[in-house]
Design a protein around this motif. Structure first.
Motif, PDB file in Angstrom:
ATOM      1  N   GLY A 221       0.660  -1.148   0.001  1.00 14.19           N
ATOM      2  CA  GLY A 221      -0.044  -0.077  -0.092  1.00 14.19           C
ATOM      3  C   GLY A 221       0.730   1.247   0.154  1.00 14.19           C
ATOM      4  N   LEU A 222       2.092   1.346   0.528  1.00 19.16           N
ATOM      5  CA  LEU A 222       2.897   2.485   0.689  1.00 19.16           C
ATOM      6  C   LEU A 222       4.144   2.416  -0.017  1.00 19.16           C
ATOM      7  CD1 LEU A 222       1.842   3.079   4.382  1.00 19.16           C
ATOM      8  CD2 LEU A 222       1.059   4.285   2.616  1.00 19.16           C
ATOM      9  N   MET A 223       4.845   1.368   0.284  1.00 14.21           N
ATOM     10  CA  MET A 223       6.412   1.400  -0.201  1.00 14.21           C
ATOM     11  C   MET A 223       6.334   1.073  -1.587  1.00 14.21           C
ATOM     12  SD  MET A 223       9.141   1.339   1.584  1.00 14.21           S
ATOM     13  CE  MET A 223      10.281   0.090   0.715  1.00 14.21           C
TER      14      MET A 223
ATOM     15  N   GLY B 128      12.095   9.245  -3.782  1.00  9.30           N
ATOM     16  CA  GLY B 128      11.782   7.940  -3.135  1.00  9.30           C
ATOM     17  C   GLY B 128      12.374   7.329  -1.989  1.00  9.30           C
ATOM     18  N   LEU B 129      13.947   7.834  -1.830  1.00  7.16           N
ATOM     19  CA  LEU B 129      14.561   7.384  -0.659  1.00  7.16           C
ATOM     20  C   LEU B 129      13.845   8.058   0.408  1.00  7.16           C
ATOM     21  CD1 LEU B 129      17.143   6.443   0.742  1.00  7.16           C
ATOM     22  CD2 LEU B 129      18.348   8.260   0.110  1.00  7.16           C
ATOM     23  N   ALA B 130      13.586   9.408   0.319  1.00  7.84           N
ATOM     24  CA  ALA B 130      12.933  10.327   1.375  1.00  7.84           C
ATOM     25  C   ALA B 130      11.713   9.799   1.822  1.00  7.84           C
ATOM     26  CB  ALA B 130      12.832  11.807   1.083  1.00  7.84           C
ATOM     27  N   LEU B 131      10.991   9.334   0.897  1.00  3.61           N
ATOM     28  CA  LEU B 131       9.640   8.627   1.488  1.00  3.61           C
ATOM     29  C   LEU B 131       9.824   7.340   2.114  1.00  3.61           C
ATOM     30  CD1 LEU B 131       6.648   8.823   1.373  1.00  3.61           C
ATOM     31  CD2 LEU B 131       6.570   8.013  -0.703  1.00  3.61           C
TER      32      LEU B 131
ATOM     33  N   SER C  13      12.442   6.651   3.911  1.00  3.62           N
ATOM     34  CA  SER C  13      12.998   6.804   5.111  1.00  3.62           C
ATOM     35  C   SER C  13      11.671   7.262   6.070  1.00  3.62           C
ATOM     36  CB  SER C  13      13.997   7.991   5.057  1.00  3.62           C
ATOM     37  OG  SER C  13      15.223   7.369   4.256  1.00  3.62           O
ATOM     38  N   PHE C  14      11.061   8.247   5.470  1.00  7.66           N
ATOM     39  CA  PHE C  14       9.976   8.631   6.210  1.00  7.66           C
ATOM     40  C   PHE C  14       8.814   7.415   6.916  1.00  7.66           C
ATOM     41  CE2 PHE C  14       5.150  10.014   6.496  1.00  7.66           C
ATOM     42  CZ  PHE C  14       5.316  10.549   7.349  1.00  7.66           C
ATOM     43  N   LEU C  15       8.861   6.526   5.940  1.00  6.57           N
ATOM     44  CA  LEU C  15       7.753   5.340   6.299  1.00  6.57           C
ATOM     45  C   LEU C  15       8.342   4.407   7.397  1.00  6.57           C
ATOM     46  CD1 LEU C  15       6.574   4.088   2.872  1.00  6.57           C
ATOM     47  CD2 LEU C  15       5.301   5.348   4.384  1.00  6.57           C
ATOM     48  N   LEU C  16       9.686   4.226   7.365  1.00 10.12           N
ATOM     49  CA  LEU C  16      10.774   3.668   8.479  1.00 10.12           C
ATOM     50  C   LEU C  16      10.476   4.475   9.912  1.00 10.12           C
ATOM     51  CD1 LEU C  16      11.795   0.625   8.550  1.00 10.12           C
ATOM     52  CD2 LEU C  16      13.781   1.726   7.975  1.00 10.12           C
ATOM     53  N   LEU C  17      10.888   5.709   9.582  1.00 11.05           N
ATOM     54  CA  LEU C  17      10.678   6.544  10.724  1.00 11.05           C
ATOM     55  C   LEU C  17       9.356   6.483  11.569  1.00 11.05           C
ATOM     56  CD1 LEU C  17      11.876   8.789  12.588  1.00 11.05           C
ATOM     57  CD2 LEU C  17      10.885  10.590  10.715  1.00 11.05           C
ATOM     58  N   THR C  18       8.251   6.425  10.515  1.00  8.27           N
ATOM     59  CA  THR C  18       6.993   6.423  11.410  1.00  8.27           C
ATOM     60  C   THR C  18       6.683   4.955  12.193  1.00  8.27           C
ATOM     61  OG1 THR C  18       6.048   7.699   9.283  1.00  8.27           O
ATOM     62  CG2 THR C  18       4.361   6.479  10.889  1.00  8.27           C
ATOM     63  N   MET C  19       7.239   4.188  11.606  1.00 12.64           N
ATOM     64  CA  MET C  19       7.136   2.704  12.160  1.00 12.64           C
ATOM     65  C   MET C  19       7.879   2.544  13.653  1.00 12.64           C
ATOM     66  SD  MET C  19       5.030   0.738  10.928  1.00 12.64           S
ATOM     67  CE  MET C  19       5.318  -0.498  12.092  1.00 12.64           C
ATOM     68  N   VAL C  20       9.247   3.490  13.473  1.00  9.71           N
ATOM     69  CA  VAL C  20       9.855   3.548  14.757  1.00  9.71           C
ATOM     70  C   VAL C  20       9.238   4.386  15.716  1.00  9.71           C
ATOM     71  CG1 VAL C  20      12.047   4.395  15.774  1.00  9.71           C
ATOM     72  CG2 VAL C  20      11.918   3.023  13.414  1.00  9.71           C
ATOM     73  N   MET C  21       8.470   5.656  15.432  1.00  8.88           N
ATOM     74  CA  MET C  21       8.000   6.570  16.339  1.00  8.88           C
ATOM     75  C   MET C  21       6.795   5.765  16.808  1.00  8.88           C
ATOM     76  SD  MET C  21       9.693   9.263  16.195  1.00  8.88           S
ATOM     77  CE  MET C  21       8.693  10.312  16.984  1.00  8.88           C
ATOM     78  N   ILE C  22       5.878   4.839  16.055  1.00  5.27           N
ATOM     79  CA  ILE C  22       4.705   4.348  16.661  1.00  5.27           C
ATOM     80  C   ILE C  22       5.352   3.567  17.978  1.00  5.27           C
ATOM     81  CG2 ILE C  22       3.173   2.438  16.333  1.00  5.27           C
ATOM     82  CD1 ILE C  22       2.735   3.405  13.538  1.00  5.27           C
ATOM     83  N   GLY C  23       6.363   2.896  18.192  1.00  8.52           N
ATOM     84  CA  GLY C  23       6.875   2.516  19.434  1.00  8.52           C
ATOM     85  C   GLY C  23       6.273   1.213  19.494  1.00  8.52           C
TER      86      GLY C  23
ATOM     87  N   THR D  57      17.430  -3.862  -8.359  1.00  9.30           N
ATOM     88  CA  THR D  57      17.385  -2.607  -9.023  1.00  9.30           C
ATOM     89  C   THR D  57      17.160  -1.326  -8.048  1.00  9.30           C
ATOM     90  OG1 THR D  57      14.945  -2.631  -9.509  1.00  9.30           O
ATOM     91  CG2 THR D  57      16.564  -3.395 -11.293  1.00  9.30           C
ATOM     92  N   THR D  58      16.693  -1.750  -6.812  1.00 12.03           N
ATOM     93  CA  THR D  58      16.360  -0.862  -5.707  1.00 12.03           C
ATOM     94  C   THR D  58      17.128  -0.883  -4.626  1.00 12.03           C
ATOM     95  OG1 THR D  58      14.676  -1.912  -4.724  1.00 12.03           O
ATOM     96  CG2 THR D  58      13.676  -0.662  -6.501  1.00 12.03           C
ATOM     97  N   ARG D  59      18.128  -1.828  -4.640  1.00 12.86           N
ATOM     98  CA  ARG D  59      18.829  -2.465  -3.492  1.00 12.86           C
ATOM     99  C   ARG D  59      19.528  -1.253  -2.904  1.00 12.86           C
ATOM    100  NH1 ARG D  59      21.846  -7.609  -5.025  1.00 12.86           N
ATOM    101  NH2 ARG D  59      19.841  -8.091  -4.871  1.00 12.86           N
ATOM    102  N   LEU D  60      20.152  -0.246  -3.438  1.00 15.76           N
ATOM    103  CA  LEU D  60      21.076   0.574  -2.588  1.00 15.76           C
ATOM    104  C   LEU D  60      20.259   1.614  -1.936  1.00 15.76           C
ATOM    105  CD1 LEU D  60      23.641   2.121  -2.516  1.00 15.76           C
ATOM    106  CD2 LEU D  60      23.283   3.685  -4.082  1.00 15.76           C
ATOM    107  N   MET D  61      18.954   2.109  -2.652  1.00 17.43           N
ATOM    108  CA  MET D  61      18.237   3.240  -2.085  1.00 17.43           C
ATOM    109  C   MET D  61      17.701   2.459  -0.780  1.00 17.43           C
ATOM    110  SD  MET D  61      18.420   5.799  -3.693  1.00 17.43           S
ATOM    111  CE  MET D  61      19.037   6.590  -4.958  1.00 17.43           C
ATOM    112  N   VAL D  62      17.085   1.022  -0.823  1.00 14.58           N
ATOM    113  CA  VAL D  62      16.579   0.401   0.325  1.00 14.58           C
ATOM    114  C   VAL D  62      17.315   0.242   1.386  1.00 14.58           C
ATOM    115  CG1 VAL D  62      15.558  -1.663   1.053  1.00 14.58           C
ATOM    116  CG2 VAL D  62      14.881  -0.720  -0.981  1.00 14.58           C
ATOM    117  N   LEU D  63      18.633  -0.091   1.121  1.00 14.41           N
ATOM    118  CA  LEU D  63      19.723  -0.119   2.341  1.00 14.41           C
ATOM    119  C   LEU D  63      20.080   1.309   2.841  1.00 14.41           C
ATOM    120  CD1 LEU D  63      22.201  -2.691   0.549  1.00 14.41           C
ATOM    121  CD2 LEU D  63      20.636  -3.104   2.221  1.00 14.41           C
ATOM    122  N   LEU D  64      19.868   2.351   2.165  1.00  8.35           N
ATOM    123  CA  LEU D  64      19.990   3.739   2.598  1.00  8.35           C
ATOM    124  C   LEU D  64      19.004   3.924   3.428  1.00  8.35           C
ATOM    125  CD1 LEU D  64      21.729   5.704  -0.546  1.00  8.35           C
ATOM    126  CD2 LEU D  64      22.908   5.000   1.742  1.00  8.35           C
TER     127      LEU D  64
END
Length: 428
Positions: free
Chosen positions: A174-176, A194-197, A199-209, A230-237
């Motif tokens: 739905g999001l990634m 895309g990298l920023a988005l 990172s934001f999604l992962l940050l949100t999961m962390v913030m939910i706690g 093809t997305t490996r570098l950005m996903v790792l970042l």
């Protein structure tokens, strides 16, 4: 009107109503679980009527469904032997979830347009959870006036800390899916966006706690990097940015840091004495005492307070010595595989593992053969749902089952739709 025309007309109307209910199901899962359960039941019954009208029985005799029927039969038999009349009726009603998933695979989601419509609604449900979580973090309360939970978890649209599990399930299909498409573009600006988005999604999961949803999403990012090169570098970042967010939690959200990091390592250090350790020991004792058929539907809840299941396995005796007998008791054992084992024994667990492996095999082969990005996202989601080393909600409560069988059915339907001749799209 001939009988055949009447039946065809009935099937057409049932299918249209079922599609509407399926598309709206993500919203009902969040704020109307009784409606969601009725929707699943309606779709399951409509599909069975379709099979009767069209004499389309073969789909119920191939693939994963016979194993699911076997599992259901074991649960019903065990409930009849060990449980009450209510437990037997509840066990019989579990069939609706398997039929619902089969209906999505064979009948309902049989076009790209229908799947895109469902995907849009899943996306909107995920965006709604995220917006309400950040509103609660920034303002202090959600739209209904509920603050963060006592342990610091963000509850989003809920009263209790329940935002993490549905958001983790929604996360990839739905999001990634959107930032994954963006980072595949050649334009650098789109890649960075895309990298920023991500990172934001992962940050949100962390913030939910909530620990387990956050861990599963990190696991999902790992699978993304493994599966879609093809997305490996950005996903790792993006994953690296998630670890940076964890390091900054003491400053941006101390309650989340306390729950995600401090309490997590504290529980791991004394796992056997933790509530989860006590639950798992109690469940293993039950399986040891009833290895073949288990204790039936709701058997863990009904029998966990019995002393028979405290010291059943000698190797675990020292881990429960001196503990309150109620320490290992709750409504379910908080692990899907232990729940199946206590409900249907090792025979039911074997059938359940066969079903899950058949689901994963079909989804993975379709993702690799078609290189379809959405298929890869659905495969990752099902991997997260059935990762064995996870603390989970009860599989057969509607709050969990609605999401699980929706994602499984969607993934199977997409695998069936793609077929072997589908053109490559995503470089999986």
């Amino acid at each position: 009107m001939t009988l055949k025309k009447i039946l065809t007309s009935c099937d057409l109307y049932l299918k249209k109503i079922s599609l509407v209910l399926c598309v709206l199901l993500p919203f009902f899962q969040l704020r109307g679980r009784a409606i969601a359960d009725l929707s699943i039941l309606f779709i399951a019954i409509s599909f069975l009527l379709y099979c009767i009208f069209e004499k389309h029985y073969r789909c119920l005799l191939r693939g994963w469904f016979p194993y699911a029927l076997g599992l259901w039969g074991v649960i019903v038999a065990s409930s009849a032997i060990n449980g009450s009349t209510h437990a037997v009726l509840e066990a019989i009603a579990l069939l609706r979830y398997f039929v619902f998933a089969k209906a999505l695979e064979e009948w309902l989601l049989n076009s790209t347009q229908k799947q895109q419509l469902l995907g849009l609604c899943v996306t909107l449900a995920g965006v709604w959870i995220i917006c309400l979580c950040w509103e609660q973090y920034l303002v202090g309360v959600n739209p209904w006036g509920y603050p963060r939970w006592q342990d610091g978890a963000l509850t989003g649209p809920f009263f209790k800390p329940r935002a993490g599990p549905p958001l983790a399930i929604i996360m990839f299909p739905g999001l990634m899916i959107y930032p994954m498409r963006m980072v595949q573009k050649k334009d650098l600006a789109q890649k960075l966006a895309g990298l920023a988005l991500m990172s934001f999604l992962l940050l949100t999961m962390v913030m939910i706690g909530q620990r387990m949803p956050a861990l599963l999403v990190f696991f999902g990012f790992f699978l993304c990097a493994m599966l879609i090169k093809t997305t490996r570098l950005m996903v790792l970042l993006a994953t690296l940015s998630g670890f940076v967010a964890l390091a900054l939690l003491p400053f941006i959200s101390p309650p989340s840091y306390d729950k995600l990091v401090l309490r997590f390592f504290e529980q791991l250090g004394h796992f056997s004495q933790s509530p989860y350790g006590q639950l798992y020991i109690r469940a293993l004792n039950m399986v040891h005492a009833h290895p073949l058929l288990g204790l039936g539907y709701n058997g863990f809840r009904a029998h966990c307070g019995e002393t028979t299941y405290v010291y059943g396995i000698p190797q675990f005796a020292h881990m429960v010595a001196g503990q309150d007998i109620g320490a290992g008791c709750t409504i379910h054992p908080h692990n899907t595989y232990l729940e199946i084992a206590t409900t249907a024994g090792l025979s039911g667990l074997f059938l359940f593992v066969c079903v899950v492996l058949l689901w994963l095999k079909k989804l993975l082969l379709a993702a690799l053969a078609s290189r379809d990005l959405m298929q890869a996202m659905l495969f990752i989601t099902v991997c997260m749902l059935f990762w064995p080393l996870a603390s989970t909600s009860s599989l057969f409560t509607e709050r969990t089952a609605g999401w699980v069988f929706l994602m499984v059915g969607w993934g199977l339907a997409r695998a069936r739709l793609l077929g072997p001749a589908h053109a490559p799209q995503a470089g999986a």
